[in-house]
Design an enzyme around this catalytic site. Structure first.
Site, mmCIF file in Angstrom:
data_model
loop_
_atom_site.group_PDB
_atom_site.id
_atom_site.type_symbol
_atom_site.label_atom_id
_atom_site.label_comp_id
_atom_site.label_asym_id
_atom_site.label_seq_id
_atom_site.Cartn_x
_atom_site.Cartn_y
_atom_site.Cartn_z
ATOM 1 N N GLU A 138 -3.911 -1.579 3.361
ATOM 2 C CA GLU A 138 -3.424 -2.281 4.553
ATOM 3 C C GLU A 138 -4.494 -3.245 5.056
ATOM 4 O OE1 GLU A 138 -2.695 -0.783 9.189
ATOM 5 O OE2 GLU A 138 -2.821 0.648 7.535
ATOM 6 N N HIS A 177 -8.204 -1.761 5.472
ATOM 7 C CA HIS A 177 -8.145 -0.336 5.133
ATOM 8 C C HIS A 177 -7.725 -0.269 3.664
ATOM 9 C CE1 HIS A 177 -7.871 1.166 9.399
ATOM 10 N NE2 HIS A 177 -7.305 -0.019 9.589
#
Length: 562
Positions: free
Chosen positions: A281, A297
């Site tokens: 992400e 992330h």
């Protein structure tokens, strides 16, 4: 990130989460109060004559399309699904920008889930109907997700290039949409050696709210071709995943998440199941009027992955899962520049802002290794370089690199799970595969959004570096307060563009602003810090590096001090 209640090990000093709009379970929609409509929708009103039933039939399913929510993998036929148009642009340095006929789709998590042959709810409040959903596969066979009334039920409106997400609309709270390339496929973004630009107006987002724009490594068709149980696909917003591995997703991989489903004890519409759904992400923008952060992330797996057990990284096993839940965040307030972004700041959040994010590669090509994620702002005709870090022990840089993440984690005493999960490489790999753009508005039942705009964790001294992330009070952000006091809050995203570095924003008639925070221990001999940009086509900022660094050409559009 799910709205599940998290155990105490979740609250670590390095936490940049406690959140994630995956937490929004397509919820805060209640059953209609009219018992006649309720029984019609459930298909149980047998005492009335056919003519009376016919008279109310349309009212019944419209009421439920407006007032019931959940998600499913089969496609319903009660309400037509029409995707609101939201044009975007793809740009090149040589040819300018070309308009794309894109649109948005509501996440399946927010939709009405009912029987395939009628109107009976498969999920009510925060629990599945155990008769219709005795197990994951039977539930997927029995239940269908239906079309959405975007404006009327969810407060989602589009006009040309602009998308507005309203916080509370009737009984609905929050929403999440994805950008579509067609009616059946998400727009896929491959952004290495590219930049992504959008305008945002977050002047109507108080403490405790988050207007988020981010990329997740979802399948282009929402998992339609990969999972036989998924008959709805991207057209109905299926296939969500993020690095928090949310457990509140009701259908994962075409199956209902009914095993171990437990209703939330602080959200009457949410719950969690045995499985989570994980993927890399890239949080481009998580923000409100008072604070903003951008955060990669990464996960050790490729693409959307269903997790269970230790894979999910739950509770005290936070760093034992397959994804980096903390991420490596750049929040100007947290990085020692409290006056850079906010009301009246260098970047003034009281008015529209153009946000530019550049994904720099080591060799200046789309196939090179991702080495840096840079941020630039444009406001009132001025190009504003991101703030420099002003914390002793961290180099005075203004972008995300492997070295920045290492120094930040060390200084703040945080676990460097970002490096443990591979650092920038998995993010680059995800963009090679293509990522889906998500846009949302949400409040936070797990941590009241304090990780974004206040001091967090609350049991630490705010004077400790890394704890204070924004000016909001630690008592702010409680969902019940935000929903009551700021129901008309909203965020508007507009003018989405992506393409060659330097092609998506204009500096015509403007000037470049660089920010040096008072009290900073900057090296002398120049104005651009180590790792900062010092040149390139379209760049109009300072070009002299602080000593002893030199300006090195990375590609025609980007030079860097090191």
């Amino acid at each position: 990130m799910p709205r599940n209640v998290l155990p105490s090990p979740f609250y670590t000093s390095g936490l940049t989460t406690g959140r994630r709009d995956g937490s929004h379970t397509g919820h805060h929609l209640s059953e209609p109060s009219n018992s006649l409509q309720l029984n019609l929708a459930r298909g149980t009103l047998t005492s009335l004559t056919p003519s009376i039933i016919s008279r109310y039939y349309t009212v019944a399913f419209i009421a439920f399309s407006l007032l019931a929510s959940t998600r499913a993998q089969q496609a319903g036929t009660q309400v037509a699904e029409t995707h609101p148009k939201l044009s975007s642009q793809k740009c090149t340095k040589s040819g300018g920008c070309t308009t794309l006929n894109t649109s948005v789709v509501l996440d399946a998590n927010w939709r009405w889930l009912h029987t395939t042959s009628g109107y009976t709810n498969c999920y009510t409040g925060n629990a599945f109907d155990t008769t219709l959903c005795p197990n994951p596969t039977t539930c997927a066979q029995n239940c269908a997700v239906d079309g959405a009334d975007y404006a009327g039920t969810y407060g989602i409106t589009t006009t040309g290039t602009a998308l507005t997400l309203k916080f509370v609309t009737g009984k609905n709270v929050g929403s999440r949409v994805y950008l579509m390339a067609s009616d059946t496929a998400y727009q896929m973004f491959k952004l290495k050696n590219q930049e992504f630009t959008f305008d945002v107006d977050m002047s109507n987002l108080p403490c405790g709210l988050n207007g988020a724009l981010y990329f997740v490594e979802m399948d282009a068709d929402g998992g339609l071709s990969k999972y036989p149980g998924n008959k709805a696909g991207a057209k109905y917003g299926t296939g969500y995943c993020d690095a928090q591995c949310p457990h509140d997703i009701k259908f994962i991989n075409g199956e209902a998440n009914t095993i171990g489903w437990t209703p939330s004890d602080n959200d009457v519409n949410a719950g969690s199941g045995q499985y989570g759904t994980c993927c890399t992400e890239m949080d481009i923008w998580e923000a409100n009027l008072n604070a903003a952060a951008y955060t990669p992330h990464v996960c050790s797996t490729k693409g959307q992955t269903r997790c269970s057990g230790t894979q999910c990284g739950d509770g005290s096993n936070r760093y034992g899962g397959i994804c980096d839940k903390d991420g490596c965040d750049f929040n100007s307030y947290r990085m020692g520049a409290p006056n850079f972004l906010g009301p009246g700041g260098t970047v003034d959040t009281r008015s529209k802002i153009t946000v530019v994010t550049q994904f720099i590669t080591a060799d200046g090509t789309a196939t090179g290794a991702l080495s840096e994620i840079r941020r630039i702002y444009v406001q009132n005709g001025k190009v504003i370089q991101n703030s420099n870090v002003n914390i002793p022990g961290i180099s005075p840089v203004n972008s995300i690199t492997e070295n920045f993440c290492k120094e930040q984690k060390t200084k703040f005493g945080d676990t460097n799970d970002f490096a443990a999960k591979g650092g920038l490489k998995p993010m680059g790999d995800a963009f090679n595969n293509g990522m889906v753009l998500a846009l949302s508005i949400w409040d936070d039942h797990a941590a009241n959004m304090l990780w974004l705009d206040s001091s967090y964790p609350t049991n630490k001294d705010p004077s400790v570096p890394g704890v204070k992330r924004g000016p909001c009070a630690t008592t702010s952000g409680k969902p019940e307060d935000v929903e009551k006091n700021s129901p008309n809050a909203s965020v508007t995203f507009s003018n989405i563009k992506f393409g060659d570095i330097g092609s998506t924003y204009s500096t015509t008639g403007g000037t470049t602003t660089t920010t040096t925070t008072s009290g900073s221990t900057q090296p002398t001999g120049g104005t651009v810090p180590q790792w900062g940009q010092c040149g390139g086509i379209g760049y109009t900022g300072p070009t002299v590096c602080v000593s002893p660094y030199k300006c090195n050409v990375q590609n025609p559009y980007y030079s860097q001090c090191y």
